[in-house]
Write a protein that holds these residues in place. Structure first.
Motif, PDB file in Angstrom:
ATOM      1  N   GLU A  31       0.876  -1.162  -0.098  1.00  0.00           N
ATOM      2  CA  GLU A  31       0.072  -0.139   0.010  1.00  0.00           C
ATOM      3  C   GLU A  31       0.912   1.489   0.149  1.00  0.00           C
ATOM      4  OE1 GLU A  31      -2.942   0.224  -0.336  1.00  0.00           O
ATOM      5  OE2 GLU A  31      -4.148  -1.608   0.364  1.00  0.00           O
ATOM      6  N   ASP A  72      -3.531  -3.819  -7.485  1.00  0.00           N
ATOM      7  CA  ASP A  72      -4.629  -4.267  -6.839  1.00  0.00           C
ATOM      8  C   ASP A  72      -4.778  -5.721  -6.798  1.00  0.00           C
ATOM      9  OD1 ASP A  72      -5.702  -1.548  -6.236  1.00  0.00           O
ATOM     10  OD2 ASP A  72      -6.057  -1.602  -8.262  1.00  0.00           O
ATOM     11  N   TYR A  73      -4.251  -6.437  -8.015  1.00  0.00           N
ATOM     12  CA  TYR A  73      -4.636  -7.893  -7.892  1.00  0.00           C
ATOM     13  C   TYR A  73      -3.569  -8.638  -7.175  1.00  0.00           C
ATOM     14  CZ  TYR A  73      -7.066  -7.283 -12.613  1.00  0.00           C
ATOM     15  OH  TYR A  73      -8.076  -7.037 -13.246  1.00  0.00           O
ATOM     16  N   ILE A  92      -2.253  -6.953  -4.191  1.00  0.00           N
ATOM     17  CA  ILE A  92      -2.919  -6.752  -2.856  1.00  0.00           C
ATOM     18  C   ILE A  92      -4.096  -7.498  -2.455  1.00  0.00           C
ATOM     19  CG2 ILE A  92      -4.173  -5.044  -1.540  1.00  0.00           C
ATOM     20  CD1 ILE A  92      -2.284  -2.830  -2.837  1.00  0.00           C
ATOM     21  N   GLY A  93      -4.856  -7.935  -3.439  1.00  0.00           N
ATOM     22  CA  GLY A  93      -6.168  -8.717  -3.213  1.00  0.00           C
ATOM     23  C   GLY A  93      -5.766 -10.279  -2.899  1.00  0.00           C
ATOM     24  N   SER A 107     -10.005  -1.901   2.187  1.00  0.00           N
ATOM     25  CA  SER A 107     -10.106  -1.518   0.691  1.00  0.00           C
ATOM     26  C   SER A 107     -11.568  -1.028   0.563  1.00  0.00           C
ATOM     27  CB  SER A 107     -10.102  -2.755  -0.054  1.00  0.00           C
ATOM     28  OG  SER A 107      -8.484  -3.228  -0.037  1.00  0.00           O
ATOM     29  N   LYS A 130     -11.387  -0.516  -8.888  1.00  0.00           N
ATOM     30  CA  LYS A 130     -10.429  -0.963  -7.817  1.00  0.00           C
ATOM     31  C   LYS A 130     -10.712  -2.124  -7.144  1.00  0.00           C
ATOM     32  CE  LYS A 130      -6.723   1.228  -5.367  1.00  0.00           C
ATOM     33  NZ  LYS A 130      -5.745   1.148  -6.395  1.00  0.00           N
ATOM     34  N   ARG A 174     -10.937  -5.364  -9.126  1.00  0.00           N
ATOM     35  CA  ARG A 174      -9.566  -6.208  -9.172  1.00  0.00           C
ATOM     36  C   ARG A 174      -9.046  -6.760  -7.835  1.00  0.00           C
ATOM     37  NH1 ARG A 174      -8.956  -0.979 -12.092  1.00  0.00           N
ATOM     38  NH2 ARG A 174      -7.636  -0.261 -10.360  1.00  0.00           N
ATOM     39  N   ARG A 175      -9.268  -5.987  -6.662  1.00  0.00           N
ATOM     40  CA  ARG A 175      -8.885  -6.445  -5.198  1.00  0.00           C
ATOM     41  C   ARG A 175      -9.491  -7.794  -5.127  1.00  0.00           C
ATOM     42  NH1 ARG A 175      -6.155  -2.124  -1.522  1.00  0.00           N
ATOM     43  NH2 ARG A 175      -5.140  -1.034  -3.044  1.00  0.00           N
TER      44      ARG A 175
END
Length: 441
Positions: A132, A139-140, A142-143, A164, A174, A177-178
């Motif tokens: 972050e 985003d992918y 982080i998810g 998020s 966004k 994607r996460r």
């Protein structure tokens, strides 16, 4: 100090913590987690063959090295590597200030880095802070990390979704994607469960079983409950004042480590989250200050080790296979050797005692639901279901340990209901020291 030297120091220090300074913490959850990983190496399926009450990523991660050397020593080495990875990301974000986290770990008797799934969630939390800060648009990824945290401990990892949602609830793309990143590891896990016919046992142990676990083991109004509330309020104040920084929101989610067991162990993990949050506000740049912090960390660790040596007289458990290089109190070690020899006398046996997991791992036997006999660890209505399993057995010697049955401490989580059923229902055929032997025909 160069980055690789810092990481080398952390690895060596972490290894010394697990092997020497904090050897008294190599019981309970860390030992159990080693045996669970050992069971995977033996070919057993989590939830189906043995009972764990959390998502299993930590168990699988720690099983990796055991395929090459199935020994508790390898488990310690792997955990030390994970601690090193955690500090690598801390050093990348906070530099020398990260040593204050190390001091916090030592002051809480190393329980904040105990070798359990809680630590893996903490590691993924720190990785999320790093992403972050440096790569907020990944985003992918982080998810995906959030999904891995959920697969480490679902009851804590799921809270890492909230930052998020709170910060990007207006940015649908966004969030999508996460969400995709989160679902990738979770879908793989569901497929694994379905392929191994372990989906319902997972739901029973990790979802429905929470009802039993909370009612039997919760210690809500303790000193650590009020301390954790105090830290939470301070964290909340920081998050509101610096509301543009999503990382503060992530660190608030560290409160989930406390639920439902508000005890010293879980508070030690939450305290790390709090210390990380205040690192941003520490402006000391003096190298001597951080040298002093490192010295105090080592000094306090040595002090604990000397105290352990005086009180517990540690020895190497050389006569217990798979634990030959582990320090333990001499009295406990001698008892384990004698108890295990006693267990060996019986062929078709069911052991209801602390230490059963270690015994079975040392003998290369498959583990089962009966080997981790704590309240809330057998799914919904678990005690009755386990009693039914015993009633279906034939020609088995049931060895029970009287110590946990007679222990009235509020910290005793051993399932006395099952022990009482055995004592009331079957004929006692032998007794030796702390054990009674019953025969179920």
């Amino acid at each position: 100090m160069k980055k690789w030297l810092r990481c080398l120091f952390i690895f060596v220090f972490a290894f010394c913590i697990y092997e020497f300074f904090g050897f008294s913490n190599t019981y309970g959850d860390p030992l159990n987690n080693y045996v669970f990983s050992h069971a995977i190496v033996q070919g057993e399926i989590p939830y189906l063959d043995f009972n764990i009450i959390s998502t299993p990523l930590y168990t699988f991660v720690m099983a990796t090295g055991l395929f090459f050397f199935d020994n508790y020593l390898m488990f310690i080495i792997e955990q030390s590597l994970l601690v090193t990875i955690l500090f690598y990301f801390l050093f990348e974000m906070y530099g020398k200030k990260s040593y204050l986290v190390l001091l916090c770990i030592c002051l809480f008797s190393f329980l904040g880095i105990n070798a359990t799934y809680n630590f893996l969630v903490l590691l993924f939390l720190v990785i999320l802070l790093y992403l972050e800060k440096r790569y907020p648009n990944k985003d992918y990824l982080i998810g995906f990390i959030i999904g891995c945290a959920i697969l480490s401990k679902h009851t804590s990892g799921v809270f890492l979704i909230l930052p998020s949602i709170i910060y990007y609830f207006r940015d649908f793309k966004k969030l999508l994607r996460r969400a995709i990143g989160v679902f990738i590891p979770c879908i793989v896990f569901v497929i694994y469960l379905l392929c191994n016919q372990a989906f319902y046992p997972f739901i029973n142990l990790c979802v429905l079983g929470l009802l039993d676990f909370s009612s039997e083991n919760g210690q809500v109004f303790s000193l650590f409950f009020f301390l954790s509330i105090l830290l939470f309020i301070i964290q909340l104040f920081i998050a509101i004042k610096y509301k543009k920084d999503i990382r503060n929101c992530y660190l608030i989610m560290g409160f989930s480590f406390m639920i439902p067991l508000f005890d010293f162990h879980h508070f030690a993990i939450y305290a790390i989250c709090f210390v990380i949050q205040i690192l941003e506000f520490i402006s000391v740049r003096n190298n001597y200050f951080y040298g002093l912090v490192c010295f105090l960390s080592v000094f306090f660790s040595l002090l604990l080790f000397v105290n352990y040596c005086i009180l517990l007289d540690p020895v190497i458990s050389s006569r217990i296979p798979r634990f030959q290089y582990t320090l333990c109190p001499s009295d406990d070690y001698q008892k384990s050797v004698e108890f295990f020899q006693f267990f060996d006398q019986y062929e078709n046996k069911l052991i209801l005692s602390y230490g059963t997991l270690q015994y079975k791992a040392s003998r290369g036997e498959d583990i089962s639901y009966f080997d981790f006999l704590l309240y809330g660890n057998h799914g919904y209505d678990g005690s009755d279901n386990m009693i039914k399993k015993i009633q279906d057995m034939q020609g088995v010697y049931i060895i029970i340990n009287r110590i946990p049955y007679e222990d009235d401490s509020k910290y005793n989580q051993f399932n006395k209901i099952i022990l009482k059923h055995v004592m009331d229902s079957y004929e006692m055929v032998a007794s030796w020291r702390d054990f009674n032997v019953y025969y179920k025909n």
